[in-house]
Design a protein around this motif. Structure first.
Motif, PDB file in Angstrom:
ATOM      1  N   SER A 113      57.493  50.365  50.604  1.00 23.42           N
ATOM      2  CA  SER A 113      58.430  49.272  50.412  1.00 23.42           C
ATOM      3  C   SER A 113      59.859  49.811  50.417  1.00 23.42           C
ATOM      4  O   SER A 113      60.191  50.751  49.686  1.00 23.42           O
ATOM      5  CB  SER A 113      58.141  48.546  49.092  1.00 23.42           C
ATOM      6  OG  SER A 113      58.981  47.407  48.962  1.00 23.42           O
ATOM      7  N   LEU A 114      60.710  49.216  51.244  1.00 20.61           N
ATOM      8  CA  LEU A 114      62.111  49.628  51.332  1.00 20.61           C
ATOM      9  C   LEU A 114      63.009  48.792  50.427  1.00 20.61           C
ATOM     10  O   LEU A 114      63.986  49.287  49.890  1.00 20.61           O
ATOM     11  CB  LEU A 114      62.598  49.519  52.780  1.00 20.61           C
ATOM     12  CG  LEU A 114      61.819  50.321  53.822  1.00 20.61           C
ATOM     13  CD1 LEU A 114      62.420  50.096  55.208  1.00 20.61           C
ATOM     14  CD2 LEU A 114      61.826  51.808  53.484  1.00 20.61           C
ATOM     15  N   ARG A 115      62.674  47.509  50.289  1.00 18.64           N
ATOM     16  CA  ARG A 115      63.433  46.626  49.396  1.00 18.64           C
ATOM     17  C   ARG A 115      62.588  45.421  49.023  1.00 18.64           C
ATOM     18  O   ARG A 115      61.724  44.991  49.792  1.00 18.64           O
ATOM     19  CB  ARG A 115      64.746  46.183  50.051  1.00 18.64           C
ATOM     20  CG  ARG A 115      64.588  45.432  51.349  1.00 18.64           C
ATOM     21  CD  ARG A 115      65.946  44.912  51.832  1.00 18.64           C
ATOM     22  NE  ARG A 115      66.939  45.948  51.899  1.00 18.64           N
ATOM     23  CZ  ARG A 115      67.117  46.738  52.951  1.00 18.64           C
ATOM     24  NH1 ARG A 115      66.348  46.619  54.009  1.00 18.64           N
ATOM     25  NH2 ARG A 115      68.056  47.649  52.951  1.00 18.64           N
ATOM     26  N   PHE A 116      62.847  44.900  47.846  1.00 21.63           N
ATOM     27  CA  PHE A 116      62.201  43.671  47.388  1.00 21.63           C
ATOM     28  C   PHE A 116      63.190  43.014  46.440  1.00 21.63           C
ATOM     29  O   PHE A 116      63.413  43.505  45.332  1.00 21.63           O
ATOM     30  CB  PHE A 116      60.883  43.988  46.662  1.00 21.63           C
ATOM     31  CG  PHE A 116      60.022  42.780  46.446  1.00 21.63           C
ATOM     32  CD1 PHE A 116      58.915  42.537  47.246  1.00 21.63           C
ATOM     33  CD2 PHE A 116      60.322  41.858  45.444  1.00 21.63           C
ATOM     34  CE1 PHE A 116      58.120  41.414  47.057  1.00 21.63           C
ATOM     35  CE2 PHE A 116      59.542  40.737  45.248  1.00 21.63           C
ATOM     36  CZ  PHE A 116      58.434  40.518  46.050  1.00 21.63           C
ATOM     37  N   GLN A 117      63.815  41.941  46.882  1.00 26.69           N
ATOM     38  CA  GLN A 117      64.872  41.346  46.081  1.00 26.69           C
ATOM     39  C   GLN A 117      64.962  39.841  46.299  1.00 26.69           C
ATOM     40  O   GLN A 117      64.517  39.309  47.322  1.00 26.69           O
ATOM     41  CB  GLN A 117      66.209  42.003  46.411  1.00 26.69           C
ATOM     42  CG  GLN A 117      66.655  41.845  47.853  1.00 26.69           C
ATOM     43  CD  GLN A 117      67.814  42.753  48.204  1.00 26.69           C
ATOM     44  OE1 GLN A 117      67.624  43.939  48.467  1.00 26.69           O
ATOM     45  NE2 GLN A 117      69.023  42.193  48.191  1.00 26.69           N
ATOM     46  N   TYR A 139      62.124  35.525  47.771  1.00 27.40           N
ATOM     47  CA  TYR A 139      62.008  36.975  47.664  1.00 27.40           C
ATOM     48  C   TYR A 139      61.914  37.559  49.067  1.00 27.40           C
ATOM     49  O   TYR A 139      61.119  37.104  49.891  1.00 27.40           O
ATOM     50  CB  TYR A 139      60.780  37.371  46.835  1.00 27.40           C
ATOM     51  CG  TYR A 139      60.999  37.226  45.355  1.00 27.40           C
ATOM     52  CD1 TYR A 139      61.588  38.251  44.619  1.00 27.40           C
ATOM     53  CD2 TYR A 139      60.636  36.062  44.688  1.00 27.40           C
ATOM     54  CE1 TYR A 139      61.809  38.118  43.256  1.00 27.40           C
ATOM     55  CE2 TYR A 139      60.849  35.909  43.329  1.00 27.40           C
ATOM     56  CZ  TYR A 139      61.441  36.948  42.617  1.00 27.40           C
ATOM     57  OH  TYR A 139      61.662  36.810  41.273  1.00 27.40           O
ATOM     58  N   GLN A 141      61.329  40.960  51.343  1.00 32.39           N
ATOM     59  CA  GLN A 141      60.768  42.308  51.313  1.00 32.39           C
ATOM     60  C   GLN A 141      60.807  42.938  52.699  1.00 32.39           C
ATOM     61  O   GLN A 141      60.555  42.269  53.701  1.00 32.39           O
ATOM     62  CB  GLN A 141      59.314  42.297  50.829  1.00 32.39           C
ATOM     63  CG  GLN A 141      58.725  43.717  50.756  1.00 32.39           C
ATOM     64  CD  GLN A 141      57.294  43.750  50.253  1.00 32.39           C
ATOM     65  OE1 GLN A 141      56.542  42.798  50.455  1.00 32.39           O
ATOM     66  NE2 GLN A 141      56.913  44.833  49.605  1.00 32.39           N
ATOM     67  N   GLU A 142      61.136  44.226  52.731  1.00 34.01           N
ATOM     68  CA  GLU A 142      60.998  45.025  53.948  1.00 34.01           C
ATOM     69  C   GLU A 142      60.128  46.226  53.605  1.00 34.01           C
ATOM     70  O   GLU A 142      60.351  46.887  52.587  1.00 34.01           O
ATOM     71  CB  GLU A 142      62.354  45.502  54.480  1.00 34.01           C
ATOM     72  CG  GLU A 142      63.194  44.400  55.089  1.00 34.01           C
ATOM     73  CD  GLU A 142      64.430  44.939  55.792  1.00 34.01           C
ATOM     74  OE1 GLU A 142      64.627  46.172  55.787  1.00 34.01           O
ATOM     75  OE2 GLU A 142      65.184  44.129  56.351  1.00 34.01           O
ATOM     76  N   LYS A 143      59.145  46.493  54.448  1.00 38.60           N
ATOM     77  CA  LYS A 143      58.277  47.654  54.198  1.00 38.60           C
ATOM     78  C   LYS A 143      57.822  48.248  55.518  1.00 38.60           C
ATOM     79  O   LYS A 143      57.690  47.544  56.533  1.00 38.60           O
ATOM     80  CB  LYS A 143      57.071  47.268  53.346  1.00 38.60           C
ATOM     81  CG  LYS A 143      56.166  46.190  53.899  1.00 38.60           C
ATOM     82  CD  LYS A 143      54.973  45.978  52.976  1.00 38.60           C
ATOM     83  CE  LYS A 143      54.109  44.812  53.433  1.00 38.60           C
ATOM     84  NZ  LYS A 143      54.708  43.518  53.053  1.00 38.60           N
ATOM     85  N   GLN A 172      54.721  45.362  46.571  1.00 40.93           N
ATOM     86  CA  GLN A 172      55.414  46.582  46.973  1.00 40.93           C
ATOM     87  C   GLN A 172      54.457  47.738  47.224  1.00 40.93           C
ATOM     88  O   GLN A 172      54.836  48.746  47.809  1.00 40.93           O
ATOM     89  CB  GLN A 172      56.450  46.978  45.916  1.00 40.93           C
ATOM     90  CG  GLN A 172      57.616  46.006  45.830  1.00 40.93           C
ATOM     91  CD  GLN A 172      58.681  46.453  44.859  1.00 40.93           C
ATOM     92  OE1 GLN A 172      59.474  47.337  45.142  1.00 40.93           O
ATOM     93  NE2 GLN A 172      58.688  45.842  43.686  1.00 40.93           N
TER      94      GLN A 172
END
Length: 263
Positions: A113-117, A139, A141-143, A172
């Motif tokens: 997971s690169l980001r989760f916001q 939300y 997310q990038e992974k 994540q």
């Protein structure tokens, strides 16, 4: 022993690291079958002599070829060209479980997971998730998806605010569809579309591919219950490692409608 020209220094070469230039030249030879599948490449020392560079630079070039799945290194034996292969994902089932497909084809799948916001929903995401409250938050997310140790895809997902809070940690660590289903979100339908784009600088860094390389883009919206959107997003996958397939059977009723056109 096959010889390679020394790397020429010119305007195009100056724009990229030397080891990338060398790996691209070797890749071109592999794709042209000058180095056949299963064939051993020259040693690091010999490649260094051929290209007129240090062994450190050659090691970086070989590492780039390994990341692209073009060669493997056998300890004490050398560097070998891999057999052509692609990981196949079925378009016939729009609820495509990447982790299951990887496992069935002999790969260990994992995500990073690169980001989760929490963010304000872009207009298209707001439409796809059928959000009515204003301002609409989702939300994001990038992974990165890995097959063994190779990054094969970047997944960008958007979840309704009501679904994700209790799944922040789980999402994540796992694959999107499998994680949702495992935590009680019963996916029962999906809408998908396949596109392609060239790799940007950021994507080339994330997926270890050359700038501009074609990437397959799997766009999706997955639903639960009575067509209630649970997630939307897109998976950008490497065209050198992945393909999307579908088996289609035409019903006899459909064929009968064509009548004499079949003759």
């Amino acid at each position: 022993m096959m010889t390679c020209p020394m790397v020429s220094i010119g305007s195009d070469v100056d724009r990229q690291p030397l080891h990338i230039t060398i790996s691209e030249q070797l890749k071109s030879k592999i794709e042209a079958r000058e180095y056949a599948p299963g064939e051993r490449l020259p040693s690091e020392f010999d490649l260094g002599e051929m290209f007129g560079v240090s062994r450190t630079t050659i090691r970086k070039a070989i590492a780039n070829l390994i990341q692209q799945g073009l060669v493997t290194v056998s300890q004490g034996k050398g560097i070998f060209v891999t057999e052509p292969h692609k990981i196949s994902f079925s378009m016939a089932n729009p609820l495509m479980y990447f982790d299951a497909a990887l496992r069935q084809q002999g790969y260990q799948g994992r995500v990073k997971s690169l980001r989760f916001q929490l963010v304000q929903a872009p207009a298209e995401v707001e439409r796809q998730l059928q959000l009515t409250s204003q301002p609409a938050q989702v939300y994001w997310q990038e992974k990165i998806i890995y097959a063994d140790d190779t990054p094969i895809a970047l997944d960008v997902s958007y979840f309704p605010k009501a679904i994700a809070p209790t799944l922040v940690e789980a999402l994540q660590q796992g694959f999107t569809y499998s994680t949702l289903v495992r935590h009680g979100v019963r996916l029962n339908a999906a809408k998908v579309r396949l596109d392609s784009i060239p790799a940007t600088y950021e994507l080339s860094e994330a997926l270890a591919v050359p700038l501009g390389m074609p990437l397959l883009v799997f766009n999706y919206v997955a639903y639960q219950g009575d067509r209630q959107p649970a997630v939307c997003g897109r998976t950008l996958s490497r065209s050198d490692w992945t393909c999307y397939t579908a088996e289609i059977e035409v019903a006899k009723a459909d064929l009968s409608c064509l009548g004499d056109d079949l003759d």
